[in-house]
Design a protein around this motif. Structure first.
Motif, PDB file in Angstrom:
ATOM      1  N   LYS A  71       1.814 -18.445   0.023  1.00 13.03           N
ATOM      2  CA  LYS A  71       0.825 -18.280   1.075  1.00 13.03           C
ATOM      3  C   LYS A  71       0.769 -16.826   1.549  1.00 13.03           C
ATOM      4  O   LYS A  71       1.795 -16.144   1.621  1.00 13.03           O
ATOM      5  N   TRP A  72      -0.441 -16.371   1.864  1.00 15.17           N
ATOM      6  CA  TRP A  72      -0.595 -15.077   2.526  1.00 15.17           C
ATOM      7  C   TRP A  72      -0.097 -15.198   3.973  1.00 15.17           C
ATOM      8  O   TRP A  72      -0.447 -16.137   4.690  1.00 15.17           O
ATOM      9  N   ALA A  73       0.720 -14.225   4.386  1.00  9.55           N
ATOM     10  CA  ALA A  73       1.184 -14.203   5.779  1.00  9.55           C
ATOM     11  C   ALA A  73       0.064 -13.734   6.707  1.00  9.55           C
ATOM     12  O   ALA A  73      -0.076 -14.229   7.822  1.00  9.55           O
ATOM     13  N   ALA A  74      -0.724 -12.753   6.238  1.00 10.22           N
ATOM     14  CA  ALA A  74      -1.855 -12.218   7.018  1.00 10.22           C
ATOM     15  C   ALA A  74      -1.435 -11.969   8.464  1.00 10.22           C
ATOM     16  O   ALA A  74      -2.045 -12.468   9.418  1.00 10.22           O
ATOM     17  N   MET A  75      -0.397 -11.160   8.632  1.00  3.90           N
ATOM     18  CA  MET A  75       0.162 -10.909   9.960  1.00  3.90           C
ATOM     19  C   MET A  75      -0.856 -10.226  10.877  1.00  3.90           C
ATOM     20  O   MET A  75      -1.722  -9.478  10.426  1.00  3.90           O
ATOM     21  N   GLU A  76      -0.702 -10.471  12.149  1.00  6.58           N
ATOM     22  CA  GLU A  76      -1.566  -9.852  13.152  1.00  6.58           C
ATOM     23  C   GLU A  76      -0.901  -8.663  13.817  1.00  6.58           C
ATOM     24  O   GLU A  76      -1.345  -8.201  14.873  1.00  6.58           O
ATOM     25  N   SER A  77       0.157  -8.163  13.203  1.00  8.15           N
ATOM     26  CA  SER A  77       0.832  -6.947  13.655  1.00  8.15           C
ATOM     27  C   SER A  77       0.928  -5.993  12.467  1.00  8.15           C
ATOM     28  O   SER A  77       0.470  -6.305  11.362  1.00  8.15           O
ATOM     29  N   THR A  78       1.512  -4.838  12.654  1.00  8.95           N
ATOM     30  CA  THR A  78       1.562  -3.818  11.603  1.00  8.95           C
ATOM     31  C   THR A  78       2.197  -4.363  10.325  1.00  8.95           C
ATOM     32  O   THR A  78       3.320  -4.879  10.344  1.00  8.95           O
ATOM     33  N   CYS A  79       1.479  -4.240   9.227  1.00  4.61           N
ATOM     34  CA  CYS A  79       1.995  -4.752   7.958  1.00  4.61           C
ATOM     35  C   CYS A  79       1.166  -4.215   6.804  1.00  4.61           C
ATOM     36  O   CYS A  79       0.037  -3.746   6.978  1.00  4.61           O
ATOM     37  N   ILE A  80       1.756  -4.273   5.616  1.00  2.00           N
ATOM     38  CA  ILE A  80       1.039  -4.164   4.354  1.00  2.00           C
ATOM     39  C   ILE A  80       1.497  -5.338   3.489  1.00  2.00           C
ATOM     40  O   ILE A  80       2.690  -5.503   3.236  1.00  2.00           O
ATOM     41  N   GLU A  81       0.539  -6.151   3.053  1.00  2.00           N
ATOM     42  CA  GLU A  81       0.830  -7.298   2.202  1.00  2.00           C
ATOM     43  C   GLU A  81       0.007  -7.170   0.926  1.00  2.00           C
ATOM     44  O   GLU A  81      -1.174  -6.814   0.989  1.00  2.00           O
ATOM     45  N   THR A  82       0.632  -7.417  -0.202  1.00  2.00           N
ATOM     46  CA  THR A  82      -0.073  -7.229  -1.471  1.00  2.00           C
ATOM     47  C   THR A  82       0.211  -8.378  -2.426  1.00  2.00           C
ATOM     48  O   THR A  82       1.284  -8.997  -2.392  1.00  2.00           O
ATOM     49  N   GLN A  83      -0.785  -8.648  -3.271  1.00  2.00           N
ATOM     50  CA  GLN A  83      -0.571  -9.409  -4.490  1.00  2.00           C
ATOM     51  C   GLN A  83      -0.952  -8.485  -5.637  1.00  2.00           C
ATOM     52  O   GLN A  83      -2.074  -7.971  -5.688  1.00  2.00           O
ATOM     53  N   VAL A  84       0.004  -8.267  -6.539  1.00  2.00           N
ATOM     54  CA  VAL A  84      -0.219  -7.325  -7.634  1.00  2.00           C
ATOM     55  C   VAL A  84       0.139  -7.992  -8.953  1.00  2.00           C
ATOM     56  O   VAL A  84       1.143  -8.710  -9.054  1.00  2.00           O
ATOM     57  N   PHE A  85      -0.711  -7.753  -9.934  1.00  2.00           N
ATOM     58  CA  PHE A  85      -0.536  -8.307 -11.276  1.00  2.00           C
ATOM     59  C   PHE A  85      -0.355  -7.144 -12.246  1.00  2.00           C
ATOM     60  O   PHE A  85      -1.255  -6.316 -12.409  1.00  2.00           O
ATOM     61  N   TYR A  86       0.832  -7.062 -12.873  1.00  2.00           N
ATOM     62  CA  TYR A  86       1.102  -6.041 -13.891  1.00  2.00           C
ATOM     63  C   TYR A  86       0.802  -6.649 -15.261  1.00  2.00           C
ATOM     64  O   TYR A  86       1.243  -7.767 -15.564  1.00  2.00           O
ATOM     65  N   LEU A  87       0.066  -5.917 -16.070  1.00  2.00           N
ATOM     66  CA  LEU A  87      -0.463  -6.444 -17.323  1.00  2.00           C
ATOM     67  C   LEU A  87       0.035  -5.617 -18.500  1.00  2.00           C
ATOM     68  O   LEU A  87      -0.011  -4.386 -18.465  1.00  2.00           O
ATOM     69  N   MET A  88       0.490  -6.279 -19.553  1.00  2.00           N
ATOM     70  CA  MET A  88       0.886  -5.617 -20.799  1.00  2.00           C
ATOM     71  C   MET A  88       0.105  -6.270 -21.933  1.00  2.00           C
ATOM     72  O   MET A  88       0.463  -7.361 -22.393  1.00  2.00           O
TER      73      MET A  88
END
Length: 382
Positions: free
Chosen positions: A45-62
């Motif tokens: 689940k995304w936390a989607a905080m309402e305070s200072t944050c950086i949240e990412t979903q990253v996909f590394y591809l080979m």
């Protein structure tokens, strides 16, 4: 008073006071009792905080074609005042005639972002990252930039994991009321299908292997970590990944390392008893950072069945793929999060050795050596 000082630093971007190593409760403490847990849908689940944050979903591809790629959604909140989202695409092209081509980089602000009811899928105008009902496949689509139109499916072929019970390290002088968090959750071994259509080159087939990471920094990024080391190794039988960060002196320059080794259908090992070392460095005259030239990654622990596991991946990095001046490349909202601290000069060094490196792995009394492809990053912030 420490909480007040931290909140002032969080809003202004200034350097934090020296709290010492006791002000970080590393995920390693959880791992003493529970080395790792397999991811369930709710863990994605995304936390989607309402305070200072950086949240990412990253996909590394080979890709089987030799291309290496990354697609990423970033959700950022500045002091609970302003939320911004971004979609990033990066493609590294195969080496041509002994030269490393300039990578493609696209970064686009997203509008009208939102989530499904369970916060498992992300949507915005022209962009969607959706998790299927079985929670085993992400579909990533983006038509927001005609220079890189993304249409990918990423399916895990081994269980996902988080270290400890929830993957989190906590920051704060009162463990019961932390003021910051750091979390990573991994799908270490994935099958990738689909393509990225490049305006100049047409469709690039990204069929191959992948790694998915869901990460949350619940505080300003330069307050949580001063440097990072990252390894993504993929071979025919094994995937070995590692993420290490070192806190700023505010938190005692504490090292936190999470990683694991998997194969199709099985987690061989996951936990915190790993090491990442730059065995050869050379000062980058432009940045004055110690640019790595060779690395050594070690994993050590036990299987779920109690067998000893050890693995090593070591060798030269060769010519770097890219050096990223973060303050020149990142969107404005990240500059806002990092800005204001004198001496902050974040750079990311990215590598994938042309000569395949070998993972040496021992499970119980059985030893194996397997060559594969490594993608590695070294990040220096402050």
């Amino acid at each position: 008073m420490n909480w007040l000082k931290q909140q002032v630093a969080n809003v202004t971007g200034t350097q934090e006071p020296i709290y010492g190593p006791s002000a970080i409760q590393s995920v390693a403490k959880q791992a003493q009792a529970t080395p790792y847990t397999e991811l369930q849908p709710e863990d994605l689940k995304w936390a989607a905080m309402e305070s200072t944050c950086i949240e990412t979903q990253v996909f590394y591809l080979m890709a089987d074609s030799g291309h290496i790629g990354m697609v990423q959604v970033i959700y950022s909140n500045v002091a609970g005042i302003h939320t911004t989202c971004q979609f990033n695409t990066k493609i590294f092209y195969p080496n041509k005639n002994g030269k490393t081509p300039t990578p493609l980089w696209c970064s686009d602000a997203l509008d009208n972002q939102g989530f499904d009811d369970r916060k498992l899928s992300f949507y915005a105008d022209g962009c969607a990252v959706t998790l299927d009902d079985s929670a085993t496949t992400y579909t990533v689509k983006s038509a927001i930039n005609e220079s890189s139109i993304v249409n990918l499916t990423v399916s895990r072929t081994s269980p996902g994991f988080q270290v400890g019970t929830n993957g989190k390290s906590f920051f704060g002088t009162d463990p019961q009321h932390p003021w910051g968090t750091m979390r990573h959750a991994f799908w270490p071994r994935c099958h990738v299908e689909g393509n990225i259509i490049i305006k100049e080159d047409g469709a690039i087939d990204f069929k191959g292997r992948g790694l998915f990471i869901h990460a949350l920094q619940g505080m300003k990024p330069h307050h949580a970590a001063a440097k990072w080391k990252f390894a993504d190794f993929q071979s025919e039988r094994y995937s070995a990944i590692m993420m290490e960060f070192t806190t700023p002196p505010s938190y005692g320059s504490t090292v936190v390392n999470v990683g694991g080794i998997v194969k199709d259908g099985e987690i061989i090992y996951a936990g915190v008893t790993n090491t990442a070392e730059h065995t050869e460095v050379k000062e980058d005259r432009e940045t004055e950072w110690p640019e790595p030239k060779a690395v050594k990654f070690n994993w050590r622990g036990k299987t779920k069945g109690g067998e000893d596991v050890s693995a090593e991946l070591a060798g030269g990095l060769g010519e770097r793929l890219d050096k990223v001046d973060v303050m020149a490349k990142v969107p404005g909202f990240v500059k806002t999060l990092v800005g204001g601290l004198v001496g902050t000069k974040p750079y990311i060094y990215q590598y994938s050795p042309q000569q395949k490196l070998a993972l040496k792995i021992k499970i119980g009394d059985e030893e194996k050596v397997e060559e594969g492809l490594l993608f590695s990053e070294a990040t220096f912030i402050c």
